[in-house]
Design an enzyme around this catalytic site. Structure first.
Site, short mmCIF file in Angstrom:
data_model
loop_
_atom_site.label_atom_id
_atom_site.label_comp_id
_atom_site.label_asym_id
_atom_site.label_seq_id
_atom_site.Cartn_x
_atom_site.Cartn_y
_atom_site.Cartn_z
N LYS A 164 0.82 -1.22 0.00
CA LYS A 164 0.00 0.00 0.00
C LYS A 164 0.85 1.26 0.00
CE LYS A 164 -4.44 -1.38 2.01
NZ LYS A 164 -5.45 -1.01 2.99
N LYS A 179 -4.37 -9.72 -6.70
CA LYS A 179 -5.70 -9.96 -6.13
C LYS A 179 -6.69 -8.89 -6.60
CE LYS A 179 -5.10 -7.32 -1.86
NZ LYS A 179 -5.28 -7.17 -0.46
N LYS A 204 -10.07 -3.38 -3.94
CA LYS A 204 -10.85 -2.14 -3.86
C LYS A 204 -10.09 -0.94 -4.37
CE LYS A 204 -13.12 -2.88 0.54
NZ LYS A 204 -12.90 -2.66 1.96
P1 AMP Z 1 -10.66 -5.28 2.74
O1 AMP Z 1 -11.14 -5.03 1.35
O2 AMP Z 1 -9.18 -5.15 2.82
O3 AMP Z 1 -11.39 -4.51 3.79
O4 AMP Z 1 -10.96 -6.80 3.02
C1 AMP Z 1 -12.11 -7.31 3.63
C2 AMP Z 1 -12.10 -8.82 3.60
O5 AMP Z 1 -12.15 -9.30 2.25
C3 AMP Z 1 -10.84 -9.46 4.21
O6 AMP Z 1 -11.20 -10.60 4.93
C4 AMP Z 1 -10.01 -9.82 3.01
O7 AMP Z 1 -9.14 -10.88 3.26
C5 AMP Z 1 -11.08 -10.19 2.00
N1 AMP Z 1 -10.61 -9.97 0.63
C6 AMP Z 1 -10.22 -8.79 0.09
N2 AMP Z 1 -9.85 -8.94 -1.19
C7 AMP Z 1 -10.00 -10.27 -1.48
C8 AMP Z 1 -9.78 -11.07 -2.64
N3 AMP Z 1 -9.34 -10.54 -3.78
N4 AMP Z 1 -10.05 -12.41 -2.57
C9 AMP Z 1 -10.50 -12.95 -1.41
N5 AMP Z 1 -10.73 -12.25 -0.29
C10 AMP Z 1 -10.49 -10.93 -0.30
#
Ligand code: AMP
Ligand code: TRP
Length: 327
Positions: A112, A195, A198
């Site tokens: 990041k 991956k 967002k």
């Molecule tokens: P975040 O978007 O960082 O707030 O992530 C929220 C949840 O979504 C966390 O448990 C991450 O591990 C999961 N997550 C985010 N991106 C992915 C992805 N590309 N594949 C699977 N899980 C994801």
């Protein structure tokens, strides 16, 4: 006694299929077996700049996503992280337990902070994993269901808990993680080596949970595929493998079954059906979201915070006492 789970999503950017398939989908199942706490982690979101008005909307939207996905407020507790100040307070104390060296090894910070340059990354972004440890440890969490990218943070949480316990006596439960093999890492549609994210630069990287039909069709049509024309689930075809994986997770069909369905067919047929599958999932989901009012969700969030605050407060008092504060 049911075991307790805790997890959260940041109210930032566009929540996408990766968030749903990697995390939220699993929570919906787990809430039946575990005492479940799901948080909207706004303190984490501000580790990168956020527009205040957009943030306020996003917090409500994430809570609506939890509900529309099937988190049942009768079974699970949903709340906003900043409504329980103990999170920030415990994070401060854990900051004195965490070591610079181990923090510098956190790969999410490295990724990041690379974007804008390390020199201009906020100290909060660096400290993000300690706050996450505080979230988890405050509630004697036994299991943390997340996607693969959070594994390193949970390992750090375990390390901090053990170190604290060793110095001050048994205080924290050492949490386990729950990462489901299928869905643990959904890749970007525009680049299967990264991956789905967002904060991706291109919106062709992800399918947002709020995308409309036309956008979904356009994005899937444009999604990268591998050379060849067969629909096969293989490591040497990472782009296709990812698309089949999404198809499989949204329909509960096995990947082998999907290969058979598309034997003799090409990418165009497969992609057009995948778009139908995604739309068939997202349409009712979006309809449910639209039916939930802001008032309703704010009421659930407030009650949620009221329910968990005493747990957090008790734990924090125990910690303060152990480290020699006057409580
Ligand atoms: P975040 O978007 O960082 O707030 O992530 C929220 C949840 O979504 C966390 O448990 C991450 O591990 C999961 N997550 C985010 N991106 C992915 C992805 N590309 N594949 C699977 N899980 C994801
Ligand atoms: N860091 C997690 C993510 O970005 C979100 C999060 C914050 C979290 N606190 C947590 C997840 C506690 C599980 C438990 O995905």
């Amino acid at each position: 006694m049911k075991k307790r789970i805790f997890s959260g999503v940041q109210p930032s950017g566009n929540l996408h299929l990766g968030n749903y398939l990697g995390a939220i989908k699993n929570w919906v199942k787990l809430q039946n077996e575990y005492e479940s706490i799901f948080c909207v982690v706004d303190l984490h979101a501000i580790t990168v700049p956020q527009d205040p008005e957009k943030l306020r909307k996003k917090i409500i939207e994430v809570a609506k996503i939890y509900l529309a996905a099937g988190i049942d407020p009768q079974k699970s507790t949903i709340f906003i992280q900043s409504h329980v100040p103990e999170h920030a307070e415990l994070a401060w104390i854990l900051n004195t337990v965490a070591k610079m060296g181990e923090m510098e090894r956190m790969t999410q910070f490295k990724d990041k902070s690379q974007k804008e340059g390390r020199e201009s990354a906020s100290v909060g972004l660096f400290d993000y994993p300690v706050l996450m440890a505080a979230d988890i440890l405050l509630y004697d969490t036994q299991v943390v269901p997340v996607g693969q990218d959070q594994l390193q943070h949970i390992e750090l949480t375990r390390t901090l808990a053990r170190r604290f316990n060793k110095s001050f006596g048994d205080t924290f439960i050492i949490p386990e993680y729950f990462i489901k093999e299928e869905g643990k890492l959904i890749m970007g549609l525009d680049d299967p080596s990264k991956k789905m994210s967002k904060s991706a630069k291109s919106e062709y990287n992800y399918i947002a949970l709020s995308d409309d039909e036309e956008t979904i069709r356009k994005k899937i049509k444009k999604a990268m595929t591998d050379s060849g024309s067969e629909i096969v689930y293989r490591d040497d075809k990472p782009a296709l493998k990812n698309l089949i994986n999404i198809y499989s997770l949204l329909t509960d069909r096995s990947t082998g079954n999907i290969e058979k369905m598309y034997a003799g067919k090409g990418y165009a047929d497969f992609k057009s059906d995948l778009a139908d599958v995604v739309i068939a999932f997202l349409r009712p989901f979006q309809e449910k979201m639209a039916k939930i009012s802001d008032e309703e969700v704010l009421d659930i969030l407030k009650k949620g915070a009221d329910k968990v605050r005493p747990i957090a407060s008790k734990k924090l008092s125990e910690v303060k006492d152990k480290i020699g504060f006057i409580i």
